[in-house]
Design an enzyme around this catalytic site. Structure first.
Site, short mmCIF file in Angstrom:
data_model
loop_
_atom_site.label_atom_id
_atom_site.label_comp_id
_atom_site.label_asym_id
_atom_site.label_seq_id
_atom_site.Cartn_x
_atom_site.Cartn_y
_atom_site.Cartn_z
N LYS A 170 -16.66 8.89 41.63
CA LYS A 170 -17.52 8.00 40.82
C LYS A 170 -16.59 7.18 39.94
O LYS A 170 -16.08 7.65 38.93
CB LYS A 170 -18.48 8.85 39.98
CG LYS A 170 -19.79 8.19 39.60
CD LYS A 170 -19.68 6.89 38.85
CE LYS A 170 -19.37 7.07 37.38
NZ LYS A 170 -19.09 5.76 36.70
N GLY A 207 -22.56 9.66 37.03
CA GLY A 207 -21.45 10.51 36.58
C GLY A 207 -21.96 11.86 36.12
O GLY A 207 -21.42 12.91 36.51
N GLU A 245 -8.16 14.44 31.59
CA GLU A 245 -7.10 13.58 31.03
C GLU A 245 -7.80 12.66 30.04
O GLU A 245 -8.55 11.78 30.44
CB GLU A 245 -6.44 12.81 32.18
CG GLU A 245 -5.01 12.45 31.88
CD GLU A 245 -4.92 11.14 31.15
OE1 GLU A 245 -5.07 11.17 29.91
OE2 GLU A 245 -4.71 10.11 31.80
N CYS A 279 -3.36 5.11 28.48
CA CYS A 279 -3.57 6.34 27.70
C CYS A 279 -2.26 6.90 27.16
O CYS A 279 -2.23 7.51 26.11
CB CYS A 279 -4.31 7.37 28.53
SG CYS A 279 -3.63 7.60 30.16
N GLU A 379 -7.43 6.84 19.04
CA GLU A 379 -6.96 6.01 20.14
C GLU A 379 -7.67 4.65 20.06
O GLU A 379 -8.88 4.57 20.12
CB GLU A 379 -7.31 6.70 21.47
CG GLU A 379 -6.71 6.02 22.66
CD GLU A 379 -6.93 6.80 23.95
OE1 GLU A 379 -8.08 7.22 24.21
OE2 GLU A 379 -5.96 6.97 24.70
#
Ligand code: NAD
Length: 472
Positions: A170, A207, A245, A279, A379
């Site tokens: 997906k 998802g 991750e 990332c 982030e």
């Protein structure tokens, strides 16, 4: 504009069972590129059923058979490098030079690396009076983000297939076109029906249905911490394996005696690559207080070379960010940094003058960032570099380890021994010493909040295996 209404399930393109559509935008022009189906739970059921039906036969194939199919996938990626780069430039906005070298080139390299990893891998070993077999984990749900859309697909799907797993992919809503291209490549590689399946759709629908599906054995997810956490919670209830991750807030530490100018220039390139949507980007530059102003000046000068522009132009080094929501999010972080007292050295919250449309953010450098500021902790996922001064090595280590994340980093020192000693004390999965090159065989993944599990190389392959012992 192309209109697609099919999913790749059980070895062929089949109409989606929903009817809803996702419009894919070009982030540089804000114009629609295509629509793809917004897959439903029924699409997911069909894809998982196909993967389950194929799992035993594919899992029992020998190494040579799997190597043959994976070689065909690698060759398909090689044959379509130009098409892949153009697709990622169109749907993500990566400058074409970067898209060619990295968005298309990296997955090709990773797919190639798995041919040797698989060829060298022993699927059984004798331990005392036991034979220990490495067996496939089963049906894998691969849920991927948009920032390195093909790399993240290949880094999950190729080792899963190599391990003998079957897969339902997906991909992210923003970048489904390169995922469809990958499905064509897999199809042309002649894999048996059901071994690989693609369902495009919205994360909270397709998802979520895939991650929660009782017939999925392992969920491999890359994306935001919030979604990763909910997937892990759900997987816990179902006793399902997860690999996560979840991004980072990586530190690049320049120790006294290092080549400061090179370290800062490399850092600026690292953090502005892919518009900061990486990332593992070194989003925090840590410099000794005595060299701080020199580092800030070098960073400002380097940042000036990243002029936002048309990503289809070979000369462009900085494209837009992926969508309007991300643009607002990144600009919000820059404003939060300024409100908290950070010094604006380059960039800012306003739109770049050169671009009258598109989701652009100015390449931004913030100095005098302190560790408690939001911009030092969260982030940002945009072209924003934060520079923090440190007093001594212990302080640098405290700052480097002082976030919830631990994905990547850099250490620069006068000699490798000093840099390695410092890096061994960082709570981080992958660290480059004095600008060490990326290695596609080295395990990639995080400590702490950056996730669970490792991708790439031998470690990435074993993520998709489970062990069985027979005593005789
Ligand atoms: P996201 O986590 O929402 O999306 C990643 C993938 O998960 C997509 O395929 C999405 O459709 C799917 N997804 C979303 N909700 C889901 C759910 N409830 N169940 C199952 N799957 C679901 O990430 P995003 O909204 O695209 O980006 C938000 C932030 O995430 C970014 O700003 C960035 O900080 C971070 N991010 C990190 C990475 C990374 O490489 N670590 C990549 C992309 C985004």
């Amino acid at each position: 504009m192309e209109t697609y209404s099919d999913q790749y399930i059980n070895g062929g393109w089949t109409p989606s069972r929903g009817g809803g559509a996702i419009t894919v935008l070009n982030p540089a022009t804000e114009e629609p590129l295509a629509t793809v189906p917004a897959g439903t739970a029924e699409d997911v059921d069909a894809a998982v059923a196909a993967a389950r039906a194929a799992a035993r036969t594919w899992g029992a194939t020998d190494k040579e058979t799997r190597l043959g199919h994976l070689t065909a996938i690698r060759d398909g990626l090689a044959a379509r490098q130009g098409e892949i780069a153009a697709t990622v430039t169109a749907e993500l906005g990566s400058p074409i030079g970067f898209a060619t070298a990295v968005q298309a080139g990296l997955p090709l390299g990773v797919a190639g690396s798995y041919l040797s990893t698989l060829a060298d891998f022993e699927f059984s070993e004798r331990v005392g009076n036991s034979t220990v077999y490495a067996e496939p984990a089963g049906v894998v749900a691969a849920i991927t983000p948009w920032n390195y859309p093909l790399h993240q697909i290949v880094a999950k799907v190729v080792p899963a297939l190599a391990a003998g797993c079957t897969v339902v992919l997906k991909p992210a809503e923003d970048t489904p076109l390169v995922a469809r291209l990958f499905a064509q490549i897999v199809h042309e590689a002649g894999l048996p029906a059901g071994v690989f399946n693609l369902v495009t759709g919205v994360g909270t629908v397709a998802g979520a249905a895939l991650a929660a599906h009782p017939d999925v054995d392992l969920v491999s997810f890359t994306g935001s911490t919030a979604v990763g956490r909910s997937i892990a919670e759900q997987a816990g209830r179902g006793i399902k394996r997860v690999a996560l991750e979840l991004g980072g807030k990586s530190a690049n530490v320049v120790l006294p005696g290092a080549d400061l100018v090179r370290a800062v220039n490399v850092n600026v390139g690292n953090v502005f690559a892919n518009s900061g949507q990486t990332c593992s980007a070194w989003t925090r530059l840590l410099v000794h207080q005595d060299q701080y102003e020199e580092a800030v000046a070098v960073a400002a000068k380097a940042a000036a070379k990243y002029v936002p522009g048309d990503p289809t132009d070979e000369a462009t080094r900085l494209g837009p960010v992926v969508n309007a929501k991300q643009r607002e999010r990144v600009r919000g972080y820059i404003q939060a940094g300024l409100d908290a007292g950070a010094r604006l050295v380059a960039g800012g919250t306003d739109a770049p003058e050169v671009c009258d449309r598109g989701f652009y953010v100015r390449p931004t450098v913030l100095a005098d960032v302190t560790p408690e500021m939001t911009v030092a902790q969260e982030e940002i996922f945009g072209p924003v570099l934060c520079i923090l001064p440190y007093r001594d090595e212990e302080h640098a280590l405290e700052l480097a380890n002082g976030t919830q994340y631990g994905l990547a980093g850099g250490v620069w020192a006068a000699d490798e021994e000093t840099a390695v000693a410092f890096a061994r004390r960082m709570d981080t999965g992958q660290i480059d010493i004095n600008g060490g090159r990326f290695n596609p065989l080295a395990p990639f993944g995080g400590y702490k909040g950056s996730g669970v599990g490792r991708e790439l190389g031998r470690h990435g392959l074993t993520e998709f295996l489970q062990t069985k012992s027979l005593q005789f």
